[in-house]
Design a protein around this motif. Structure first.
Motif, PDB file in Angstrom:
ATOM      1  N   GLY A 135       6.581  -7.306   5.157  1.00  0.00           N
ATOM      2  CA  GLY A 135       5.366  -7.370   5.835  1.00  0.00           C
ATOM      3  C   GLY A 135       5.055  -6.135   6.712  1.00  0.00           C
ATOM      4  N   ALA A 136       5.934  -5.889   7.487  1.00  0.00           N
ATOM      5  CA  ALA A 136       5.927  -4.736   8.542  1.00  0.00           C
ATOM      6  C   ALA A 136       5.865  -3.461   7.751  1.00  0.00           C
ATOM      7  N   TYR A 138       5.020  -2.903   4.550  1.00  0.00           N
ATOM      8  CA  TYR A 138       3.889  -2.752   3.911  1.00  0.00           C
ATOM      9  C   TYR A 138       2.756  -2.209   4.533  1.00  0.00           C
ATOM     10  N   PHE A 139       2.566  -2.926   5.759  1.00  0.00           N
ATOM     11  CA  PHE A 139       1.049  -2.509   6.611  1.00  0.00           C
ATOM     12  C   PHE A 139       1.444  -0.998   7.012  1.00  0.00           C
ATOM     13  N   LEU A 140       2.779  -0.703   7.356  1.00  0.00           N
ATOM     14  CA  LEU A 140       3.297   0.734   7.894  1.00  0.00           C
ATOM     15  C   LEU A 140       2.904   1.597   6.907  1.00  0.00           C
ATOM     16  N   LYS A 142       0.981   1.368   4.089  1.00  0.00           N
ATOM     17  CA  LYS A 142      -0.237   1.314   3.807  1.00  0.00           C
ATOM     18  C   LYS A 142      -1.336   2.256   4.913  1.00  0.00           C
ATOM     19  N   ALA A 143      -0.899   2.021   5.967  1.00  0.00           N
ATOM     20  CA  ALA A 143      -1.633   2.909   6.873  1.00  0.00           C
ATOM     21  C   ALA A 143      -1.398   4.259   6.718  1.00  0.00           C
TER      22      ALA A 143
END
Length: 144
Positions: A135-136, A138-140, A142-143
């Motif tokens: 999750g970390a 993926y969000f990093l 995606k940003a």
């Protein structure tokens, strides 16, 4: 009369090498270190039985002679903690007595089994860590 000590299962497991080899047979503890080289079946048989903990079944399956059975008394050092073997340390229990009384080794192994909660945690914690890491990541990504 010789005094015999009660040994815990974990104590017996500490003695499974060529230099220090103990066996459990019918809930009795034997120090067979000095007998390793003289054992007709070879020392590996005794070392393997020692590593497995309880050598009762292996001993009974071979069908040892009465001479071998009587020789065992010279290697007897005690009995398994929580067993009835300490009450009648002079002779080996019969299979019927063993089944009726229950093996102290079987009871101890049952107590040593991890609980369902521990088993569940062993599998779920790594999955949770993986999920958080993914999750970390993926969000990093995606940003950016």
């Amino acid at each position: 009369m010789e005094e015999y000590k009660a040994y815990s299962l974990s104590e017996v497991f500490l003695h499974s090498s060529k230099k220090d080899c103990w066996l459990i047979i019918n809930d009795k503890v034997y120090d067979v270190t000095k007998f390793l080289e003289d054992h007709p079946g070879g020392e590996d048989v005794l070392l393997e039985a020692s590593a497995n903990g309880d050598a009762t079944e292996a001993f009974d399956d071979v069908g040892h002679s009465s001479t071998a059975t009587s020789m065992m008394n010279s290697y007897l050092i005690g009995f398994l903690e929580g067993s009835d073997a300490g009450k009648d340390i002079g002779g080996l229990q019969t299979m019927r007595e063993k089944k009726e009384k229950g093996s102290a080794l079987a009871k101890a192994k049952k107590e040593m089994k991890p609980s369902v909660v521990i088993n569940l945690m062993q599998y779920s914690i790594p999955l949770i860590i993986f999920g958080v890491a993914f999750g970390a990541w993926y969000f990093l990504n995606k940003a950016n």
